[in-house]
Write an enzyme that holds these catalytic residues in place. Structure first.
Site, PDB file in Angstrom:
ATOM      1  N   ARG A  28       0.823  -1.244  -0.219  1.00  0.00           N
ATOM      2  CA  ARG A  28       0.037   0.105   0.048  1.00  0.00           C
ATOM      3  C   ARG A  28       0.701   1.322   0.080  1.00  0.00           C
ATOM      4  NH1 ARG A  28      -2.829  -4.106   2.030  1.00  0.00           N
ATOM      5  NH2 ARG A  28      -5.149  -4.292   1.998  1.00  0.00           N
ATOM      6  N   GLN A 170      -8.934  -7.146   0.800  1.00  0.00           N
ATOM      7  CA  GLN A 170      -8.643  -6.600  -0.786  1.00  0.00           C
ATOM      8  C   GLN A 170      -9.533  -6.053  -1.444  1.00  0.00           C
ATOM      9  OE1 GLN A 170      -6.679 -10.248  -2.007  1.00  0.00           O
ATOM     10  NE2 GLN A 170      -4.850  -9.874  -0.932  1.00  0.00           N
ATOM     11  N   ASP A 315      -4.362 -15.194   7.742  1.00  0.00           N
ATOM     12  CA  ASP A 315      -3.133 -15.778   7.360  1.00  0.00           C
ATOM     13  C   ASP A 315      -2.374 -16.667   8.476  1.00  0.00           C
ATOM     14  OD1 ASP A 315      -3.746 -14.679   5.026  1.00  0.00           O
ATOM     15  OD2 ASP A 315      -2.629 -12.600   5.289  1.00  0.00           O
TER      16      ASP A 315
END
Ligand code: SPQ
Length: 429
Positions: A28, A170, A315
């Protein structure tokens, strides 16, 4: 394909390491740096393969980016200064790159072709394509835009209010990046809170974002200004050493400058509930909270993980599954069907690989059930299946396993943690 001999049956882990920069924030910082006016300086950038793919895509869009290791300078072009690329943009293995880029490209007055590797070719894109088409972008691709290769013809965008069907940072970010270029106010409503690095970064670059519960709103045509970004260490990378230290006797590991954004720190809560000995010293930060984490070995017990905690540790589920094999009792991971559409189907790859080491682990429709405590051992070839998080989880599993073990497709680890094996060795000495 790299096959790597893994260190097995270790005594303990001791010492301190500085965890490399956060992957989500590194992506980002380059994207916002490119879209801002003026210069952005990024320190502690993650030079992993995924973030390098993001840099390479922006260079093809005419942005001058100087990168030397962890230091990056981006000479921003503003939303209106990107150039039509002469070549196809290759996102490599990076879901974040392709999905966020699509949000940016949706508002650009040119057509861009996007490809990625074989794993990207299997990951669903309709979740991003659908809202961006509603905003006015023309997107085509295999299976009507579900899979790469994709092309995005940007347009003048209409603002939308969009309820996300899945909790995905996302998809949220792609819509917000398109919304920053639309004519009016764009809102995203999340089913559960997901990582908010995009929102924080809009503010860090001088823009405005409104949050009202699960609704996030941006207005279009904002001007962003280049700034300095210091990227904190990646808690998703730290998680491997947090788990390793908790599981091995007489270990004490200090992980310096780890990002502690509450939308990412679910692993800390889960490990504490499992009985892990974790101490956190907060450090000052700009934009994102961070701290030093000290972790010592301890007795662990099984837990149930689901609901709104899942996006906060999505994750980390592969390494939590390994940790659960060393905890007494049953661990249930549920509401995590999103794991099926990551770099691999992580429900299947985690269960399949840990079974090779004798773990008692069952895949379910939306997660995993693990019964512990199991002494791990084996001799079968382990495989990352090309998934960095599976590769690192298996390298940590080997540390507590008996036998001679090797990992195939070990190179996948470079996607998010090129120094991973150096750090393992550092903590063993
Ligand atoms: O970038 P990529 O390949 O999608 O990376 C992964 C990972 O394990 O590193 C997922 F496979 O992280 C995603 C994460 O799962 C990074 C991310 C982000 O930076 O916004 C958000 C999460 O994905 P999603 O689909 O829930 O939005």
């Amino acid at each position: 394909m790299d096959t790597k001999k893994l260190q097995t049956d270790i005594q303990s882990l001791k010492g301190s390491i500085s965890i490399p920069g956060d992957k989500s924030i590194s992506h980002r910082s380059v994207m916002f740096g490119a879209l801002a006016e003026g210069e952005t300086y990024i320190s502690n950038f993650l030079p992993g393969a995924d973030c390098l793919s993001t840099i390479s895509c922006f260079r093809k869009l005419g942005v001058d980016i100087q990168q030397e290791g962890r230091n990056v300078r981006v000479y921003g072009k503003g939303f209106k200064g990107l150039q039509a690329p002469a070549e196809t943009l290759d996102v490599g293995n990076s879901g974040t790159t392709i999905r966020l880029m699509m949000g940016i490209l949706a508002g650009q007055p040119f057509k861009t072709n996007l490809v990625g590797d074989a794993s990207i070719g299997k990951r669903p894109m309709t979740r991003v394509v659908k809202p961006l088409r509603e905003m006015g972008a023309e997107i085509s691709g295999r299976n009507d835009g579900e899979f790469t290769p994709l092309s995005v013809q940007g347009a003048s965008l209409k603002p939308i209010s969009y309820e996300l069907p899945v909790a995905s940072a996302q998809v949220k970010s792609a819509i917000l990046l398109a919304g920053l270029q639309a004519d009016g106010e764009t809102s995203v409503i999340e089913p559960e809170a997901t990582r908010d690095h995009t929102e924080r970064m809009i503010e860090q670059f001088g823009g405005t974002v409104r949050r009202n519960g699960k609704k996030i709103t941006v207005s279009g045509n904002q001007m962003l200004k280049g700034t300095n970004v210091h990227v904190p260490g990646d808690i998703s990378s730290a998680a491997f050493f947090m788990a390793a230290a908790a599981m091995t006797p007489e270990s004490e590991v200090i992980l310096n400058n780890v990002g502690l954004n509450p939308t990412r720190s679910g692993i800390i809560e889960v490990m504490k509930e499992m009985g892990a000995d974790i101490h956190i010293e907060d450090v000052q930060s700009q934009g994102e909270p961070a701290g030093h984490i000290t972790i010592r070995s301890s007795r662990l017990k099984g837990v149930t993980i689901g609901g709104r905690l899942i996006p906060r540790l999505i994750d980390e589920i592969p390494i939590i599954a390994l940790l659960a094999t060393q905890a007494e009792g049953k661990t249930v991971i549920k509401d995590a069907a999103e794991l099926k559409v990551k770099e691999t189907n992580r429900i299947d790859t985690v269960a399949g690989e840990l079974k090779k080491l004798g773990a008692d682990i069952q895949p379910t429709d939306d997660g995993l059930i693990i019964r512990g405590q199991t002494k791990l051992s084996g001799s079968e070839l382990l495989s990352s299946h090309g998934d960095h998080r599976i590769g690192m989880m298996l390298a940590i599993a080997a540390l507590i396993s008996k036998g001679e073990l090797e990992l195939s497709h070990a190179e996948a680890i470079d996607v998010s943690y090129p120094q991973f094996f150096d750090h393992v060795n550092q903590l063993l000495n």
